[in-house]
Write a protein that holds these residues in place. Structure first.
Motif, mmCIF file in Angstrom:
data_model
loop_
_atom_site.group_PDB
_atom_site.id
_atom_site.type_symbol
_atom_site.label_atom_id
_atom_site.label_comp_id
_atom_site.label_asym_id
_atom_site.label_seq_id
_atom_site.Cartn_x
_atom_site.Cartn_y
_atom_site.Cartn_z
ATOM 1 N N LEU A 255 49.672 38.466 46.210
ATOM 2 C CA LEU A 255 50.349 39.425 45.341
ATOM 3 C C LEU A 255 49.563 40.723 45.200
ATOM 4 C CD1 LEU A 255 51.546 37.062 42.473
ATOM 5 C CD2 LEU A 255 52.859 37.889 44.438
ATOM 6 N N GLY A 256 48.376 40.755 45.809
ATOM 7 C CA GLY A 256 47.578 41.969 45.779
ATOM 8 C C GLY A 256 46.431 41.929 44.796
ATOM 9 N N LEU A 257 46.227 40.784 44.145
ATOM 10 C CA LEU A 257 45.102 40.683 43.222
ATOM 11 C C LEU A 257 43.804 40.553 44.005
ATOM 12 C CD1 LEU A 257 46.734 38.135 40.783
ATOM 13 C CD2 LEU A 257 46.382 40.555 40.367
ATOM 14 N N THR A 258 42.732 41.057 43.456
ATOM 15 C CA THR A 258 41.434 40.896 44.097
ATOM 16 C C THR A 258 41.003 39.444 43.961
ATOM 17 O OG1 THR A 258 40.164 41.339 42.097
ATOM 18 C CG2 THR A 258 40.763 43.255 43.483
ATOM 19 N N GLY A 259 39.998 39.053 44.720
ATOM 20 C CA GLY A 259 39.482 37.697 44.640
ATOM 21 C C GLY A 259 39.022 37.360 43.233
ATOM 22 N N GLU A 260 38.382 38.312 42.576
ATOM 23 C CA GLU A 260 37.885 38.095 41.211
ATOM 24 C C GLU A 260 39.041 37.902 40.233
ATOM 25 O OE1 GLU A 260 35.840 41.054 38.120
ATOM 26 O OE2 GLU A 260 34.572 40.635 39.874
ATOM 27 N N GLU A 261 40.088 38.750 40.352
ATOM 28 C CA GLU A 261 41.251 38.617 39.466
ATOM 29 C C GLU A 261 41.961 37.287 39.707
ATOM 30 O OE1 GLU A 261 42.691 43.257 39.036
ATOM 31 O OE2 GLU A 261 43.146 42.163 40.879
#
Length: 164
Positions: free
Chosen positions: A147-153
């Protein structure tokens, strides 16, 4: 894989033929053929030859793959932001309130509408996320990253879903 690609890999030192036949043809061993396939797989992920070289020498593949996945996620996020802007411009010629609006903010209503149209209320949506996160944590993180979230998010949200 095209012959010219294999020759280029040889030229830049990523591959070496085992020997040459009497007529000068390059002969590759099974390990070298496997190496060509490995290089092709790594290239298909978007890794550059400079990034692949240390991996072939025993470098940290998981770190390289995670870094590449984050790069792809960031690219996707940027593309989704462009997409949201284009949709907004097409729908009414209005620019979103602020450039750089996160994908989840830009499309939150669309997701809620889709879940609602399929019969899921807010509580059911939360349960769906919690079950997915609990039953398949890595799959859920991959879904969030798609969905485009970063790995951390993604890790933060997946962890929140596991707690429910």
């Amino acid at each position: 894989m095209p012959r010219t690609t294999v020759l280029y890999y040889e030229q830049v030192g990523l591959l070496a033929p085992l020997e040459r036949s009497g007529s000068g043809e390059r002969l590759y061993s099974e390990p070298e053929l496997a190496r060509v396939q490995q290089i092709g797989t790594y290239r298909a992920t978007g890794l550059t030859l400079d990034q692949i070289r240390p991996l072939l020498a025993g470098g940290d593949k998981m770190a390289a793959f995670a870094k590449r996945l984050d790069e792809i996620g960031q690219s996707m996020l940027g593309l989704r932001e462009q997409q949201a802007l284009l949709v907004a411009l097409l729908e009414g010629g209005r620019r979103p309130a602020a450039p750089g609006v996160a994908f989840e903010d830009a499309f939150e209503d669309a997701f809620e509408d889709a879940f609602g149209a399929s019969g899921l209320d807010d509580a059911a949506m939360h349960r769906w996320h919690a079950v997915f996160a609990r039953q398949n944590p890595e799959g859920y993180k991959a879904f969030l990253r798609s969905l485009g979230l970063t790995g951390e998010e993604a890790a933060r949200l997946a962890g929140a879903g596991e707690d429910q």
